[in-house]
Design a protein around this motif. Structure first.
Motif, PDB file in Angstrom:
ATOM      1  N   LYS A   1       0.840  -1.208   0.000  1.00  0.00           N
ATOM      2  CA  LYS A   1       0.000   0.000   0.000  1.00  0.00           C
ATOM      3  C   LYS A   1       0.870   1.251   0.000  1.00  0.00           C
ATOM      4  O   LYS A   1       0.618   2.193  -0.748  1.00  0.00           O
ATOM      5  CB  LYS A   1      -0.922  -0.023   1.218  1.00  0.00           C
ATOM      6  CG  LYS A   1      -1.907   1.105   1.260  1.00  0.00           C
ATOM      7  CD  LYS A   1      -2.865   0.940   2.433  1.00  0.00           C
ATOM      8  CE  LYS A   1      -3.881   2.068   2.446  1.00  0.00           C
ATOM      9  NZ  LYS A   1      -4.838   1.909   3.545  1.00  0.00           N
ATOM     10  N   LYS A   2       1.900   1.258   0.814  1.00  0.00           N
ATOM     11  CA  LYS A   2       2.806   2.411   0.864  1.00  0.00           C
ATOM     12  C   LYS A   2       3.567   2.593  -0.449  1.00  0.00           C
ATOM     13  O   LYS A   2       3.888   3.712  -0.827  1.00  0.00           O
ATOM     14  CB  LYS A   2       3.783   2.274   2.035  1.00  0.00           C
ATOM     15  CG  LYS A   2       3.122   2.449   3.384  1.00  0.00           C
ATOM     16  CD  LYS A   2       4.125   2.286   4.504  1.00  0.00           C
ATOM     17  CE  LYS A   2       3.498   2.431   5.862  1.00  0.00           C
ATOM     18  NZ  LYS A   2       3.183   3.788   6.243  1.00  0.00           N
ATOM     19  N   LEU A   3       3.840   1.493  -1.143  1.00  0.00           N
ATOM     20  CA  LEU A   3       4.542   1.559  -2.426  1.00  0.00           C
ATOM     21  C   LEU A   3       3.590   1.834  -3.584  1.00  0.00           C
ATOM     22  O   LEU A   3       4.033   2.121  -4.698  1.00  0.00           O
ATOM     23  CB  LEU A   3       5.294   0.241  -2.677  1.00  0.00           C
ATOM     24  CG  LEU A   3       6.460  -0.045  -1.739  1.00  0.00           C
ATOM     25  CD1 LEU A   3       6.948  -1.481  -1.925  1.00  0.00           C
ATOM     26  CD2 LEU A   3       7.594   0.939  -1.974  1.00  0.00           C
ATOM     27  N   GLY A   4       2.290   1.738  -3.334  1.00  0.00           N
ATOM     28  CA  GLY A   4       1.297   1.992  -4.373  1.00  0.00           C
ATOM     29  C   GLY A   4       1.201   0.901  -5.415  1.00  0.00           C
ATOM     30  O   GLY A   4       0.956   1.169  -6.588  1.00  0.00           O
ATOM     31  N   VAL A   5       1.376  -0.344  -4.970  1.00  0.00           N
ATOM     32  CA  VAL A   5       1.308  -1.473  -5.901  1.00  0.00           C
ATOM     33  C   VAL A   5       0.301  -2.500  -5.393  1.00  0.00           C
ATOM     34  O   VAL A   5      -0.041  -2.537  -4.213  1.00  0.00           O
ATOM     35  CB  VAL A   5       2.685  -2.154  -6.105  1.00  0.00           C
ATOM     36  CG1 VAL A   5       3.663  -1.200  -6.774  1.00  0.00           C
ATOM     37  CG2 VAL A   5       3.262  -2.679  -4.809  1.00  0.00           C
ATOM     38  N   TYR A   6      -0.176  -3.323  -6.306  1.00  0.00           N
ATOM     39  CA  TYR A   6      -1.132  -4.381  -6.012  1.00  0.00           C
ATOM     40  C   TYR A   6      -0.380  -5.571  -5.427  1.00  0.00           C
ATOM     41  O   TYR A   6       0.483  -6.153  -6.085  1.00  0.00           O
ATOM     42  CB  TYR A   6      -1.874  -4.750  -7.297  1.00  0.00           C
ATOM     43  CG  TYR A   6      -2.936  -5.794  -7.141  1.00  0.00           C
ATOM     44  CD1 TYR A   6      -3.990  -5.627  -6.251  1.00  0.00           C
ATOM     45  CD2 TYR A   6      -2.911  -6.943  -7.910  1.00  0.00           C
ATOM     46  CE1 TYR A   6      -4.980  -6.577  -6.119  1.00  0.00           C
ATOM     47  CE2 TYR A   6      -3.905  -7.903  -7.800  1.00  0.00           C
ATOM     48  CZ  TYR A   6      -4.925  -7.711  -6.895  1.00  0.00           C
ATOM     49  OH  TYR A   6      -5.903  -8.658  -6.771  1.00  0.00           O
ATOM     50  N   LEU A   7      -0.706  -5.930  -4.194  1.00  0.00           N
ATOM     51  CA  LEU A   7       0.035  -6.971  -3.471  1.00  0.00           C
ATOM     52  C   LEU A   7       0.117  -8.285  -4.238  1.00  0.00           C
ATOM     53  O   LEU A   7       1.184  -8.891  -4.312  1.00  0.00           O
ATOM     54  CB  LEU A   7      -0.594  -7.208  -2.094  1.00  0.00           C
ATOM     55  CG  LEU A   7       0.066  -8.296  -1.254  1.00  0.00           C
ATOM     56  CD1 LEU A   7       1.517  -7.933  -0.931  1.00  0.00           C
ATOM     57  CD2 LEU A   7      -0.725  -8.543   0.011  1.00  0.00           C
ATOM     58  N   ASP A   8      -0.993  -8.737  -4.824  1.00  0.00           N
ATOM     59  CA  ASP A   8      -0.991 -10.034  -5.502  1.00  0.00           C
ATOM     60  C   ASP A   8      -0.083 -10.075  -6.729  1.00  0.00           C
ATOM     61  O   ASP A   8       0.237 -11.152  -7.224  1.00  0.00           O
ATOM     62  CB  ASP A   8      -2.412 -10.434  -5.905  1.00  0.00           C
ATOM     63  CG  ASP A   8      -3.269 -10.782  -4.694  1.00  0.00           C
ATOM     64  OD1 ASP A   8      -2.707 -10.936  -3.587  1.00  0.00           O
ATOM     65  OD2 ASP A   8      -4.495 -10.887  -4.853  1.00  0.00           O
ATOM     66  N   ALA A   9       0.323  -8.908  -7.226  1.00  0.00           N
ATOM     67  CA  ALA A   9       1.210  -8.862  -8.387  1.00  0.00           C
ATOM     68  C   ALA A   9       2.685  -8.796  -7.994  1.00  0.00           C
ATOM     69  O   ALA A   9       3.560  -8.874  -8.858  1.00  0.00           O
ATOM     70  CB  ALA A   9       0.862  -7.661  -9.267  1.00  0.00           C
ATOM     71  N   THR A  10       2.962  -8.662  -6.718  1.00  0.00           N
ATOM     72  CA  THR A  10       4.353  -8.586  -6.268  1.00  0.00           C
ATOM     73  C   THR A  10       4.980  -9.982  -6.248  1.00  0.00           C
ATOM     74  O   THR A  10       4.262 -10.984  -6.208  1.00  0.00           O
ATOM     75  CB  THR A  10       4.443  -7.973  -4.852  1.00  0.00           C
ATOM     76  OG1 THR A  10       3.713  -8.786  -3.940  1.00  0.00           O
ATOM     77  CG2 THR A  10       3.922  -6.543  -4.830  1.00  0.00           C
ATOM     78  N   PRO A  11       6.308 -10.045  -6.252  1.00  0.00           N
ATOM     79  CA  PRO A  11       6.971 -11.360  -6.206  1.00  0.00           C
ATOM     80  C   PRO A  11       6.630 -12.114  -4.918  1.00  0.00           C
ATOM     81  O   PRO A  11       6.343 -11.508  -3.883  1.00  0.00           O
ATOM     82  CB  PRO A  11       8.461 -11.015  -6.233  1.00  0.00           C
ATOM     83  CG  PRO A  11       8.540  -9.618  -6.726  1.00  0.00           C
ATOM     84  CD  PRO A  11       7.261  -8.955  -6.368  1.00  0.00           C
ATOM     85  N   GLU A  12       6.662 -13.416  -4.999  1.00  0.00           N
ATOM     86  CA  GLU A  12       6.309 -14.277  -3.872  1.00  0.00           C
ATOM     87  C   GLU A  12       7.152 -13.977  -2.635  1.00  0.00           C
ATOM     88  O   GLU A  12       6.631 -13.948  -1.519  1.00  0.00           O
ATOM     89  CB  GLU A  12       6.461 -15.748  -4.268  1.00  0.00           C
ATOM     90  CG  GLU A  12       5.917 -16.700  -3.238  1.00  0.00           C
ATOM     91  CD  GLU A  12       5.965 -18.145  -3.716  1.00  0.00           C
ATOM     92  OE1 GLU A  12       6.029 -19.019  -2.843  1.00  0.00           O
ATOM     93  OE2 GLU A  12       5.930 -18.380  -4.932  1.00  0.00           O
ATOM     94  N   GLU A  13       8.440 -13.731  -2.827  1.00  0.00           N
ATOM     95  CA  GLU A  13       9.302 -13.464  -1.669  1.00  0.00           C
ATOM     96  C   GLU A  13       8.904 -12.171  -0.950  1.00  0.00           C
ATOM     97  O   GLU A  13       9.089 -12.038   0.251  1.00  0.00           O
ATOM     98  CB  GLU A  13      10.795 -13.443  -2.049  1.00  0.00           C
ATOM     99  CG  GLU A  13      11.180 -12.429  -3.107  1.00  0.00           C
ATOM    100  CD  GLU A  13      11.089 -12.957  -4.523  1.00  0.00           C
ATOM    101  OE1 GLU A  13      11.538 -12.245  -5.425  1.00  0.00           O
ATOM    102  OE2 GLU A  13      10.575 -14.071  -4.737  1.00  0.00           O
TER     103      GLU A  13
END
Length: 119
Positions: A8-20
């Motif tokens: 949220k702080k980075l302004g990105v969709y969590l499910d699209a971030t890398p697994e790690e």
């Protein structure tokens, strides 16, 4: 912090971030490092999406509630946002008007509140 908070702080969709990223905790130092020098995956997510609803709403110039009223509940990519801007559907025009009116009203109330106390 939890990955959801960091996303949220980075302004990105969590499910699209890398697994790690999703599986671990993110320290404040790590968050600062990601903001200062974003890795390629973060730059790509910010550029192309999918974007979380607050980012979609901001890029379209509508409220998050306006997205919901229009039936948009899923994250959108930059290409989808651009297509909506070019298409200019009726709901987008209407929701932009609603947001503009709400912002004018907030500005009016703020000016009204600061008027008497400024004396």
């Amino acid at each position: 912090m939890k990955p959801a908070t960091a996303a949220k702080k980075l302004g990105v969709y969590l499910d699209a971030t890398p697994e790690e990223f999703r599986d671990g905790m993110v320290s404040r130092d790590e968050l600062d490092a990601l903001q200062a020098d974003p890795p390629e995956w973060l730059r790509e997510l910010r550029r192309d999406g999918p974007h979380p609803r607050p980012v979609v709403a901001d890029r379209l110039g509508v409220s998050i509630s306006g997205l919901a009223r229009a039936g948009i509940t899923e994250p959108l990519t930059t290409a989808q946002i651009t297509a909506l801007k070019e298409e200019q559907p009726e709901w987008l025009h209407r929701e932009r008007g609603i947001r503009a009116e709400a912002q004018r009203e907030q500005a009016r109330l703020k000016a009204e509140r600061s008027g008497p106390s400024a004396r």
